[in-house]
Scaffold this motif. Structure first.
Motif, PDB file in Angstrom:
ATOM      1  N   ALA A   1       2.428  -8.885 -12.644  1.00 45.76           N
ATOM      2  CA  ALA A   1       3.879  -8.984 -12.464  1.00 45.76           C
ATOM      3  C   ALA A   1       4.219  -9.941 -11.324  1.00 45.76           C
ATOM      4  O   ALA A   1       5.157 -10.741 -11.436  1.00 45.76           O
ATOM      5  N   MET A   2       3.470  -9.878 -10.240  1.00 45.98           N
ATOM      6  CA  MET A   2       3.703 -10.796  -9.116  1.00 45.98           C
ATOM      7  C   MET A   2       3.462 -12.243  -9.556  1.00 45.98           C
ATOM      8  O   MET A   2       4.241 -13.138  -9.222  1.00 45.98           O
ATOM      9  N   ALA A   3       2.391 -12.474 -10.299  1.00 48.80           N
ATOM     10  CA  ALA A   3       2.076 -13.827 -10.764  1.00 48.80           C
ATOM     11  C   ALA A   3       3.167 -14.346 -11.707  1.00 48.80           C
ATOM     12  O   ALA A   3       3.589 -15.506 -11.601  1.00 48.80           O
ATOM     13  N   LEU A   4       3.643 -13.489 -12.611  1.00 51.77           N
ATOM     14  CA  LEU A   4       4.705 -13.895 -13.526  1.00 51.77           C
ATOM     15  C   LEU A   4       6.002 -14.199 -12.778  1.00 51.77           C
ATOM     16  O   LEU A   4       6.710 -15.154 -13.097  1.00 51.77           O
ATOM     17  N   SER A   5       6.305 -13.390 -11.781  1.00 54.97           N
ATOM     18  CA  SER A   5       7.520 -13.620 -10.988  1.00 54.97           C
ATOM     19  C   SER A   5       7.430 -14.927 -10.221  1.00 54.97           C
ATOM     20  O   SER A   5       8.400 -15.700 -10.164  1.00 54.97           O
ATOM     21  N   THR A   6       6.288 -15.182  -9.636  1.00 55.67           N
ATOM     22  CA  THR A   6       6.084 -16.428  -8.893  1.00 55.67           C
ATOM     23  C   THR A   6       6.180 -17.626  -9.824  1.00 55.67           C
ATOM     24  O   THR A   6       6.814 -18.635  -9.499  1.00 55.67           O
ATOM     25  N   SER A   7       5.587 -17.513 -10.994  1.00 48.23           N
ATOM     26  CA  SER A   7       5.637 -18.586 -11.975  1.00 48.23           C
ATOM     27  C   SER A   7       7.076 -18.863 -12.413  1.00 48.23           C
ATOM     28  O   SER A   7       7.495 -20.018 -12.510  1.00 48.23           O
TER      29      SER A   7
ATOM     30  N   ALA B   1       8.695 -11.703 -16.875  1.00 45.37           N
ATOM     31  CA  ALA B   1       8.332 -11.102 -15.586  1.00 45.37           C
ATOM     32  C   ALA B   1       8.991  -9.736 -15.433  1.00 45.37           C
ATOM     33  O   ALA B   1       8.352  -8.765 -14.994  1.00 45.37           O
ATOM     34  N   ARG B   2      10.264  -9.644 -15.801  1.00 45.46           N
ATOM     35  CA  ARG B   2      10.970  -8.358 -15.708  1.00 45.46           C
ATOM     36  C   ARG B   2      10.276  -7.303 -16.552  1.00 45.46           C
ATOM     37  O   ARG B   2      10.089  -6.162 -16.122  1.00 45.46           O
ATOM     38  N   ASP B   3       9.877  -7.677 -17.754  1.00 45.12           N
ATOM     39  CA  ASP B   3       9.200  -6.725 -18.633  1.00 45.12           C
ATOM     40  C   ASP B   3       7.873  -6.256 -18.041  1.00 45.12           C
ATOM     41  O   ASP B   3       7.486  -5.089 -18.202  1.00 45.12           O
ATOM     42  N   ALA B   4       7.188  -7.146 -17.336  1.00 45.92           N
ATOM     43  CA  ALA B   4       5.930  -6.751 -16.680  1.00 45.92           C
ATOM     44  C   ALA B   4       6.207  -5.730 -15.581  1.00 45.92           C
ATOM     45  O   ALA B   4       5.462  -4.748 -15.432  1.00 45.92           O
ATOM     46  N   TRP B   5       7.292  -5.943 -14.808  1.00 42.55           N
ATOM     47  CA  TRP B   5       7.649  -4.971 -13.765  1.00 42.55           C
ATOM     48  C   TRP B   5       8.054  -3.635 -14.383  1.00 42.55           C
ATOM     49  O   TRP B   5       7.684  -2.571 -13.869  1.00 42.55           O
ATOM     50  N   LEU B   6       8.783  -3.689 -15.485  1.00 45.78           N
ATOM     51  CA  LEU B   6       9.192  -2.444 -16.140  1.00 45.78           C
ATOM     52  C   LEU B   6       7.988  -1.685 -16.692  1.00 45.78           C
ATOM     53  O   LEU B   6       7.935  -0.449 -16.617  1.00 45.78           O
ATOM     54  N   SER B   7       7.027  -2.425 -17.223  1.00 43.15           N
ATOM     55  CA  SER B   7       5.798  -1.780 -17.716  1.00 43.15           C
ATOM     56  C   SER B   7       5.043  -1.113 -16.580  1.00 43.15           C
ATOM     57  O   SER B   7       4.527  -0.001 -16.734  1.00 43.15           O
ATOM     58  N   LEU B   8       4.975  -1.779 -15.451  1.00 40.03           N
ATOM     59  CA  LEU B   8       4.318  -1.194 -14.287  1.00 40.03           C
ATOM     60  C   LEU B   8       5.061   0.056 -13.839  1.00 40.03           C
ATOM     61  O   LEU B   8       4.460   1.112 -13.617  1.00 40.03           O
ATOM     62  N   TYR B   9       6.373  -0.036 -13.733  1.00 35.90           N
ATOM     63  CA  TYR B   9       7.181   1.098 -13.283  1.00 35.90           C
ATOM     64  C   TYR B   9       6.998   2.309 -14.197  1.00 35.90           C
ATOM     65  O   TYR B   9       6.970   3.451 -13.734  1.00 35.90           O
TER      66      TYR B   9
ATOM     67  N   GLN C   1      -2.705  -1.640 -10.112  1.00 37.35           N
ATOM     68  CA  GLN C   1      -2.896  -2.813  -9.267  1.00 37.35           C
ATOM     69  C   GLN C   1      -3.024  -4.074 -10.112  1.00 37.35           C
ATOM     70  O   GLN C   1      -2.490  -5.128  -9.764  1.00 37.35           O
ATOM     71  N   GLN C   2      -3.727  -3.958 -11.244  1.00 35.63           N
ATOM     72  CA  GLN C   2      -3.843  -5.101 -12.146  1.00 35.63           C
ATOM     73  C   GLN C   2      -2.476  -5.483 -12.710  1.00 35.63           C
ATOM     74  O   GLN C   2      -2.135  -6.667 -12.775  1.00 35.63           O
ATOM     75  N   GLN C   3      -1.694  -4.483 -13.100  1.00 32.77           N
ATOM     76  CA  GLN C   3      -0.345  -4.754 -13.599  1.00 32.77           C
ATOM     77  C   GLN C   3       0.524  -5.355 -12.499  1.00 32.77           C
ATOM     78  O   GLN C   3       1.331  -6.248 -12.752  1.00 32.77           O
ATOM     79  N   TRP C   4       0.355  -4.858 -11.287  1.00 33.40           N
ATOM     80  CA  TRP C   4       1.096  -5.361 -10.128  1.00 33.40           C
ATOM     81  C   TRP C   4       0.798  -6.847  -9.926  1.00 33.40           C
ATOM     82  O   TRP C   4       1.707  -7.648  -9.775  1.00 33.40           O
ATOM     83  N   ASP C   5      -0.494  -7.175  -9.912  1.00 35.44           N
ATOM     84  CA  ASP C   5      -0.889  -8.570  -9.711  1.00 35.44           C
ATOM     85  C   ASP C   5      -0.325  -9.468 -10.807  1.00 35.44           C
ATOM     86  O   ASP C   5       0.139 -10.584 -10.537  1.00 35.44           O
TER      87      ASP C   5
ATOM     88  N   SER D   1       0.799  -1.233   0.000  1.00 36.29           N
ATOM     89  CA  SER D   1       0.000   0.000   0.000  1.00 36.29           C
ATOM     90  C   SER D   1       0.826   1.275   0.000  1.00 36.29           C
ATOM     91  O   SER D   1       0.295   2.342  -0.279  1.00 36.29           O
ATOM     92  N   LYS D   2       2.119   1.191   0.288  1.00 37.86           N
ATOM     93  CA  LYS D   2       2.949   2.403   0.304  1.00 37.86           C
ATOM     94  C   LYS D   2       3.024   3.070  -1.066  1.00 37.86           C
ATOM     95  O   LYS D   2       3.284   4.249  -1.166  1.00 37.86           O
ATOM     96  N   LEU D   3       2.771   2.312  -2.115  1.00 41.76           N
ATOM     97  CA  LEU D   3       2.832   2.872  -3.461  1.00 41.76           C
ATOM     98  C   LEU D   3       1.522   3.523  -3.882  1.00 41.76           C
ATOM     99  O   LEU D   3       1.494   4.238  -4.878  1.00 41.76           O
ATOM    100  N   SER D   4       0.455   3.280  -3.172  1.00 35.76           N
ATOM    101  CA  SER D   4      -0.858   3.854  -3.513  1.00 35.76           C
ATOM    102  C   SER D   4      -1.177   3.642  -4.997  1.00 35.76           C
ATOM    103  O   SER D   4      -1.381   4.590  -5.754  1.00 35.76           O
ATOM    104  N   LEU D   5      -1.248   2.400  -5.390  1.00 36.99           N
ATOM    105  CA  LEU D   5      -1.495   2.056  -6.786  1.00 36.99           C
ATOM    106  C   LEU D   5      -2.935   2.349  -7.174  1.00 36.99           C
ATOM    107  O   LEU D   5      -3.861   2.119  -6.391  1.00 36.99           O
ATOM    108  N   ASN D   6      -3.128   2.825  -8.410  1.00 33.56           N
ATOM    109  CA  ASN D   6      -4.493   2.975  -8.914  1.00 33.56           C
ATOM    110  C   ASN D   6      -4.968   1.616  -9.419  1.00 33.56           C
ATOM    111  O   ASN D   6      -4.221   0.637  -9.399  1.00 33.56           O
TER     112      ASN D   6
END
Length: 160
Positions: A62-68, A116-124, A56-60, A47-52
């Motif tokens: 990226a997390m799923a891709l990283s876990t996979s 997964a990295r590309d998903a995080w970069l897209s979110l960032y 949040q969808q991109q976050w979820d 929650s520190k990032l206060s995602l819209n």
């Protein structure tokens, strides 16, 4: 005759070590920091990032891709260990086939981590300047903690 067997045994053990190390390198090379990129260190921020909503969808995702990707590396490591044991149980182990299998696994897991990295970069890329500051500070802090742990480990291994 015993003198000839020792060098051969050492060579086989060294080769087995190299093959096993190659399997370990799959994990290490594919997961430099928490599964693939420094941005994945953001997982603890929540929650520190206060995602819209869109973020949040991109976050979820990226997390799923990283876990996979992380799970795939673990499965690959398990398969590499099992294959090594199977080869070592043979009269004439085929280390070339193990090396080829490890190379293939490394390529597959590297592709997953890149995705997964590309998903995080897209979110960032969607972050506001304030979110980027929070992310930067969290990543710096995480890297400093990792460096401190490495230094403490090196120090303790020198003492022992």
């Amino acid at each position: 005759m015993i003198e000839r067997e020792r060098p051969m045994k050492r060579m086989l053990l060294a080769l087995a070590f190299v093959v096993t190390s190659g399997a370990a390198a799959v994990s290490a090379s594919a997961q430099p920091i928490h599964g693939g990129s420094p941005l994945e260190m953001l997982g603890a921020l929540g929650s520190k990032l206060s995602l819209n909503t869109s973020q949040q969808q991109q976050w979820d995702n990226a997390m799923a891709l990283s876990t996979s990707a992380r799970d795939a590396v673990r499965a690959s490591m398990d398969q590499a260990r099992a294959a090594l044991q199977a080869e070592l149980n043979r009269a004439e182990p085929d280390f070339a086939s193990l090396a080829a299998a490890n190379d293939s696994a490394r390529e597959q897991t590297a592709a997953l981590h890149k995705h997964a990295r590309d998903a995080w970069l897209s979110l960032y890329a969607t972050f506001t300047p304030e979110q980027k500051t929070v992310a930067r500070d969290a990543i710096k802090s995480g890297l400093e903690r990792m460096a401190a742990r490495r230094a403490a480990y090196r120090q303790s291994s020198r003492v022992n």
